[in-house]
Motif scaffolding. Structure first.
Motif, PDB file in Angstrom:
ATOM      1  N   VAL A   1       1.180  -1.074  -0.032  1.00 42.93           N
ATOM      2  CA  VAL A   1      -0.025  -0.330  -0.409  1.00 42.93           C
ATOM      3  C   VAL A   1       0.975   1.557   0.119  1.00 42.93           C
ATOM      4  N   ILE A   2       0.968   2.077  -0.694  1.00 37.16           N
ATOM      5  CA  ILE A   2       1.425   3.467  -1.048  1.00 37.16           C
ATOM      6  C   ILE A   2       0.585   5.020  -2.122  1.00 37.16           C
ATOM      7  N   PRO A   3       0.762   5.497  -0.421  1.00 33.00           N
ATOM      8  CA  PRO A   3      -0.176   6.880  -0.488  1.00 33.00           C
ATOM      9  C   PRO A   3       0.093   7.332  -1.587  1.00 33.00           C
ATOM     10  N   LEU A   4      -1.192   8.180  -1.942  1.00 31.72           N
ATOM     11  CA  LEU A   4      -0.742   9.226  -3.493  1.00 31.72           C
ATOM     12  C   LEU A   4      -0.156   9.844  -3.214  1.00 31.72           C
TER      13      LEU A   4
ATOM     14  N   VAL B   1      10.521   8.156  -5.170  1.00 29.25           N
ATOM     15  CA  VAL B   1      10.886   7.104  -4.440  1.00 29.25           C
ATOM     16  C   VAL B   1      10.958   7.433  -3.353  1.00 29.25           C
ATOM     17  N   ASP B   2      11.381   8.723  -2.933  1.00 25.41           N
ATOM     18  CA  ASP B   2      11.877   9.852  -1.467  1.00 25.41           C
ATOM     19  C   ASP B   2      10.626   9.620  -0.894  1.00 25.41           C
ATOM     20  N   ARG B   3       9.313   9.254  -1.173  1.00 24.36           N
ATOM     21  CA  ARG B   3       8.184   9.556  -0.146  1.00 24.36           C
ATOM     22  C   ARG B   3       7.996   8.789  -0.388  1.00 24.36           C
ATOM     23  N   LEU B   4       8.335   7.171  -0.585  1.00 27.02           N
ATOM     24  CA  LEU B   4       7.992   5.605  -0.148  1.00 27.02           C
ATOM     25  C   LEU B   4       8.604   4.904   1.202  1.00 27.02           C
ATOM     26  N   GLU B   5       8.334   4.522   1.776  1.00 28.66           N
ATOM     27  CA  GLU B   5       8.807   3.647   2.974  1.00 28.66           C
ATOM     28  C   GLU B   5       8.963   2.825   2.476  1.00 28.66           C
ATOM     29  N   ALA B   6      10.816   2.726   3.441  1.00 30.54           N
ATOM     30  CA  ALA B   6      11.622   1.320   3.301  1.00 30.54           C
ATOM     31  C   ALA B   6      11.370   0.249   2.281  1.00 30.54           C
ATOM     32  N   PRO B   7      10.142  -0.153   3.002  1.00 35.44           N
ATOM     33  CA  PRO B   7      10.144  -1.803   2.682  1.00 35.44           C
ATOM     34  C   PRO B   7       9.506  -1.308   1.578  1.00 35.44           C
TER      35      PRO B   7
END
Length: 104
Positions: A44-47, A62-68
């Motif tokens: 699940v990724i935020p918009l 990519v910079d706004r995505l969580e580490a996993p």
């Protein structure tokens, strides 16, 4: 204006790179996407982590995505291209000098 995101759209880390996932579900509350990352499964990724949408393509920030999620993206093409690397979004170039796009 950004195109409306729909199930089935391909997901990319940068325009011109290889696809890394597909949109499985668009959720409105909260605003997020369920994507299936190749070789890793559903995330699940935020918009807010979507940089652009066009031509049925979702381009991630990519910079706004969580580490996993970033970790999963690093291994998308391992079986196809052992040296594949996620593009460095700030520099606009891949982080590995031997990416599939550069071999063509």
């Amino acid at each position: 204006m950004r195109e409306h995101i729909e199930e089935g759209f391909m997901v990319f880390v940068a325009d011109g790179e290889m696809g890394v996932a597909a949109v499985r579900e668009v959720r409105e509350d909260p605003s997020e996407l369920l994507i299936n990352i190749q070789n890793a499964g559903d995330f699940v990724i935020p918009l807010t982590a979507v940089r652009d949408v066009h031509s049925k393509k979702v381009i991630l920030d990519v910079d706004r995505l969580e580490a996993p999620v970033r970790e999963a993206l690093e291994h998308v093409h391992d079986s196809e291209y052992p040296h594949y690397a996620v593009a460095d979004m700030d520099a606009g170039t891949a982080t590995d000098s031997d990416t599939p796009a550069q071999r063509h």
